[in-house]
Design a protein around this motif. Sequence first.
Motif, short mmCIF file in Angstrom:
data_model
loop_
_atom_site.label_atom_id
_atom_site.label_comp_id
_atom_site.label_asym_id
_atom_site.label_seq_id
_atom_site.Cartn_x
_atom_site.Cartn_y
_atom_site.Cartn_z
N VAL A 114 -6.27 -1.54 2.98
CA VAL A 114 -5.56 -2.24 2.24
C VAL A 114 -4.71 -2.16 2.72
O VAL A 114 -3.51 -1.06 2.23
CB VAL A 114 -6.14 -1.92 0.86
CG1 VAL A 114 -5.14 -2.90 0.05
CG2 VAL A 114 -7.48 -1.25 0.65
N LYS A 115 -4.26 -3.36 2.43
CA LYS A 115 -2.70 -3.76 2.82
C LYS A 115 -1.66 -4.12 1.51
O LYS A 115 -0.51 -2.98 1.32
CB LYS A 115 -2.02 -5.77 4.02
CG LYS A 115 -0.86 -5.81 3.99
CD LYS A 115 -0.64 -6.76 4.65
CE LYS A 115 0.36 -7.72 4.34
NZ LYS A 115 0.62 -8.49 5.60
N THR B 24 -5.34 -8.01 -0.51
CA THR B 24 -5.69 -8.05 0.71
C THR B 24 -6.47 -6.66 1.58
O THR B 24 -4.70 -5.93 1.90
CB THR B 24 -3.70 -8.74 1.11
OG1 THR B 24 -3.99 -9.42 -0.10
CG2 THR B 24 -3.88 -8.97 2.40
N LEU B 25 -7.21 -6.74 2.57
CA LEU B 25 -7.40 -6.50 3.48
C LEU B 25 -6.69 -7.02 4.46
O LEU B 25 -6.85 -8.08 5.00
CB LEU B 25 -8.49 -6.32 3.63
CG LEU B 25 -9.32 -5.65 2.89
CD1 LEU B 25 -8.47 -5.16 1.27
CD2 LEU B 25 -10.60 -5.10 2.61
N VAL B 26 -6.85 -6.08 5.52
CA VAL B 26 -6.23 -6.47 7.87
C VAL B 26 -6.78 -5.82 7.93
O VAL B 26 -7.01 -4.20 7.81
CB VAL B 26 -4.68 -6.50 7.55
CG1 VAL B 26 -4.15 -5.27 6.97
CG2 VAL B 26 -3.73 -7.45 7.89
N SER B 27 -6.93 -6.15 9.20
CA SER B 27 -7.01 -5.62 10.43
C SER B 27 -7.01 -6.31 11.83
O SER B 27 -6.73 -7.45 11.66
CB SER B 27 -9.03 -5.37 10.59
OG SER B 27 -9.71 -6.95 10.35
N LEU B 28 -7.42 -6.06 13.01
CA LEU B 28 -6.99 -6.93 14.12
C LEU B 28 -7.46 -8.53 13.85
O LEU B 28 -7.60 -9.50 14.92
CB LEU B 28 -7.22 -5.86 15.33
CG LEU B 28 -6.92 -4.72 15.69
CD1 LEU B 28 -7.49 -4.45 16.82
CD2 LEU B 28 -4.96 -5.29 16.37
N ASN B 29 -8.86 -8.63 13.10
CA ASN B 29 -9.05 -9.68 13.42
C ASN B 29 -8.52 -10.32 11.59
O ASN B 29 -9.36 -11.53 12.01
CB ASN B 29 -10.53 -9.46 12.37
CG ASN B 29 -11.35 -8.82 13.44
OD1 ASN B 29 -11.65 -9.26 14.97
ND2 ASN B 29 -12.41 -7.64 12.91
N ALA C 155 1.19 -1.48 -0.14
CA ALA C 155 0.12 -0.26 -0.20
C ALA C 155 1.00 1.24 -0.12
O ALA C 155 0.70 1.80 -0.78
CB ALA C 155 -1.13 -0.11 1.00
N GLY C 156 1.75 0.66 0.59
CA GLY C 156 2.44 2.30 0.69
C GLY C 156 3.28 2.65 -0.87
O GLY C 156 4.21 3.84 -0.62
#
Length: 288
Positions: free
Chosen positions: A167-168, A137-142, A73-74
């Motif tokens: 979005v990672k 690829t989405l990322v969260s604490l879950n 993402a960066g």
Amino acid sequence: MITFSYDYVKPKTLDEALEILNKEDVYPILGGTDLIVKMRAGRIKPKLVVDLKGIDELFHVDFSKDAGLTFGAGLKLNVLIEEFSYIKEYYPTLYQGIRVVGGYQTRNRGTVVGNICNASPASDTAPALLTYDAELTLVSLNGERKVKIKDFFTGPGKTVLEKGEIVKSIHIPYEGESIGRYYKVGRIKAVDLSTIGVALTIIDPEGKRDIRIALASVAPTPLRVFKAEEFIKDKELTMKNVEEFAQIVQDSVNPITDARGTAEYRKRMAKILPIKLLRELNMIKEGL
């Protein structure tokens, strides 16, 4: 100028960032080309801005013909098209879409992920990503989850991202040799949002000739026209077939009238531009 105060933090790990982003009135920032504008306009007033630029795993790029292209993402827009030649070679439609996002200075700060997370119907990178069947690829604490880009947008400024989720990375499969164009019409020749944008990608042009088309600024979200793709599949690219293909594209759009153009103009160009791009790619059998 920004007329309110807010706190700022720059975490070093993704886990640390996700813990912070799960709180109320917290916004992530990478390039900031959209967030800062909204903050200056008073449309968003975060209590805390989380700078993600210190997280190394958001800046990885990998490519092989077996695995395809994955980038974090960066990655800045200009970095992608200036430092990784295989994007121009193997994903030409995306390369062209990136090149017309804002001005050079904007592309020095902005990211593809930021461009799509803004969820503007006028996004210049989203149509190309749609034609390449990109997956996010989405990322969260879950944990992580995968979302096809065709399922990512839910409305103007809206996506499937949940609270605390980012979005990672973006993955684009390599499906073989391809050719493509992204063409953007704006009000002026200088930097401007698209009045209409059309991405046309042809996978394996000398073989199976898989033609894919997606548009910007003609619907509430960036739009891929699967019906037109199905029609043209396995057909000779005679003018009659190409015109019917373009007619299906035109019939599929639902544009509005705004400061950048009328609905009627966008509708008309939605038929003209697919023909133009196929002609530029030397795919039309003229005279037939």
